[in-house]
Scaffold this motif. Structure first.
Motif, PDB file in Angstrom:
ATOM      1  N   ARG A   1     120.983  33.564  -7.980  1.00 20.54           N
ATOM      2  CA  ARG A   1     120.052  33.459  -9.089  1.00 20.54           C
ATOM      3  C   ARG A   1     120.422  32.288  -9.988  1.00 20.54           C
ATOM      4  O   ARG A   1     121.597  32.000 -10.204  1.00 20.54           O
TER       5      ARG A   1
ATOM      6  N   TYR B   1     110.824  20.319  -4.746  1.00 17.86           N
ATOM      7  CA  TYR B   1     111.365  21.565  -5.254  1.00 17.86           C
ATOM      8  C   TYR B   1     111.332  21.551  -6.784  1.00 17.86           C
ATOM      9  O   TYR B   1     111.550  20.510  -7.408  1.00 17.86           O
TER      10      TYR B   1
ATOM     11  N   GLY C   1     117.145  29.768  -6.517  1.00 20.60           N
ATOM     12  CA  GLY C   1     117.644  30.934  -5.786  1.00 20.60           C
ATOM     13  C   GLY C   1     117.553  30.760  -4.282  1.00 20.60           C
ATOM     14  O   GLY C   1     118.482  31.100  -3.548  1.00 20.60           O
ATOM     15  N   HIS C   2     116.436  30.203  -3.815  1.00 24.44           N
ATOM     16  CA  HIS C   2     116.244  30.032  -2.374  1.00 24.44           C
ATOM     17  C   HIS C   2     117.232  29.022  -1.790  1.00 24.44           C
ATOM     18  O   HIS C   2     117.743  29.204  -0.686  1.00 24.44           O
ATOM     19  N   LEU C   3     117.492  27.950  -2.523  1.00 21.89           N
ATOM     20  CA  LEU C   3     118.315  26.860  -1.984  1.00 21.89           C
ATOM     21  C   LEU C   3     119.804  27.018  -2.295  1.00 21.89           C
ATOM     22  O   LEU C   3     120.654  26.611  -1.499  1.00 21.89           O
TER      23      LEU C   3
ATOM     24  N   GLY D   1     121.198  30.003  -2.981  1.00 23.35           N
ATOM     25  CA  GLY D   1     121.650  31.298  -2.474  1.00 23.35           C
ATOM     26  C   GLY D   1     122.085  32.262  -3.549  1.00 23.35           C
ATOM     27  O   GLY D   1     122.763  33.252  -3.274  1.00 23.35           O
TER      28      GLY D   1
ATOM     29  N   PRO E   1     111.343  29.988  -8.163  1.00 23.48           N
ATOM     30  CA  PRO E   1     112.409  30.643  -7.396  1.00 23.48           C
ATOM     31  C   PRO E   1     113.227  29.669  -6.565  1.00 23.48           C
ATOM     32  O   PRO E   1     114.129  30.087  -5.831  1.00 23.48           O
ATOM     33  N   ASP E   2     112.964  28.366  -6.663  1.00 25.42           N
ATOM     34  CA  ASP E   2     113.577  27.415  -5.729  1.00 25.42           C
ATOM     35  C   ASP E   2     115.095  27.341  -5.842  1.00 25.42           C
ATOM     36  O   ASP E   2     115.787  27.153  -4.834  1.00 25.42           O
TER      37      ASP E   2
END
Length: 311
Positions: free
Chosen positions: A287, A211, A281-283, A285, A278-279
């Motif tokens: 920004r 990541y 944000g993805h992990l 949850g 974007p990792d």
């Protein structure tokens, strides 16, 4: 935050550091069981009333500990969070000893904090060490996850100095980074991602994954200086340096610290750390936190940049 399984034990190395301590609080908040490894140079994180974090134990690991000595600290652990050592020479050997200890202890999963740009021919000296550590970890039977981080938000503030000139006292951000841009990241964001990975009930979801953890925008050092100026209320100006000027400025630091800083700045100038991922944000949850938000959240981290009259 998803509650942690009471049967799952995680071991955090570097628990007395900025990143490890933040992670420890998050694991505790999720109800996780953890073993906090500290170097002895700092203190393990505690609750505001001074009591230890719940469901945690503290183990002091000497810098010279070998794999067998470290394996007892990893005993019965499901996952280990491995932060890179701060000191060289010997940093890579300590990384390998920790990985060997995880193998000896029967650990299932190692989460390693690496750096963006890690490669055998990386410009940044620290990124070369990170690549070698990654390769060593990949060569074991351990499940692994690499968290490749950008420069932390706090780092540029350490390169700001007050200097006297014909124009009076000036605050200057000096660095050999040219006009390169860097998507700096907060310790909190990396800690949030690490929490999500370490406490996931299905660790296979993250096994073999790399990541990239960055802030939400790439800033030049001119941009960083302007952002600092707006937060602090005084002008900070960026002055690009040559390598020779940087070595002279940090002559009181160790040769390794100077080399790590200069080569990191050279990597920034070359565009290695300009990517925005974007990792987070993805992990996590949400920004990723910007430098501007971090400055607002942590005024004590840059209080030394204020003029004496406004401190």
């Amino acid at each position: 935050m998803t509650p942690a399984s009471p049967d799952r034990l995680v071991v955090l190395t570097g628990a007395d550091g900025r990143l490890g301590s933040r992670l420890a609080f998050r694991v505790a908040a999720a109800g996780g069981r953890q073993r906090l490894l500290i170097s002895g140079r700092g203190a393990a994180p505690r609750l505001p009333d001074g009591t230890p974090l719940p469901e945690s134990e503290v183990v002091v690991i000497p810098a010279e500990a070998d794999a067998r000595a470290m394996s007892s600290a990893f005993a019965r652990a499901d996952a280990v969070f491995l932060v890179p050592g701060r000191d060289r020479p010997g940093r890579l050997a300590r990384h390998r000893a920790a990985i060997d200890a995880a193998v000896l202890a029967g650990v299932r999963h190692v989460v390693y904090v690496s750096s963006i740009g890690a490669a055998p021919d990386a410009i940044a000296s620290g990124a070369r060490d990170d690549w070698l550590t990654e390769e060593y970890l990949r060569g074991t039977d351990l499940a692994w996850t690499m968290l490749r981080t950008s420069m932390f938000h706090r780092t540029p503030t350490l390169a700001v100095h007050d200097e006297s000139s014909g124009a009076g006292q000036q605050a200057l951000l000096r660095a050999p980074a040219g006009q390169g841009a860097v998507a700096t990241v907060s310790h909190d964001d990396v800690a949030d991602v690490a929490t999500a990975v370490l406490l996931d009930e299905d660790p296979r979801r993250h096994a073999g994954r790399t990541y990239f953890l960055t802030g939400p925008e790439a800033l030049t050092f001119d941009d960083i200086a302007a952002t600092l100026s707006a937060a602090i209320g005084r002008t900070i100006r960026y002055v690009p340096q040559t390598v020779e000027q940087a070595r002279a400025q940090f002559s009181r630091s160790t040769a390794t610290e100077v080399e790590d800083w200069i080569t990191l700045c050279q990597a920034i100038e070359a565009g290695v750390l300009a990517q925005v991922s974007p990792d987070v944000g993805h992990l996590a949850g949400r920004r990723a936190r910007s430098l501007e938000v971090w400055l607002d959240d942590y005024p004590a981290e840059w209080a030394h940049l204020r003029l004496p009259s406004v401190r």
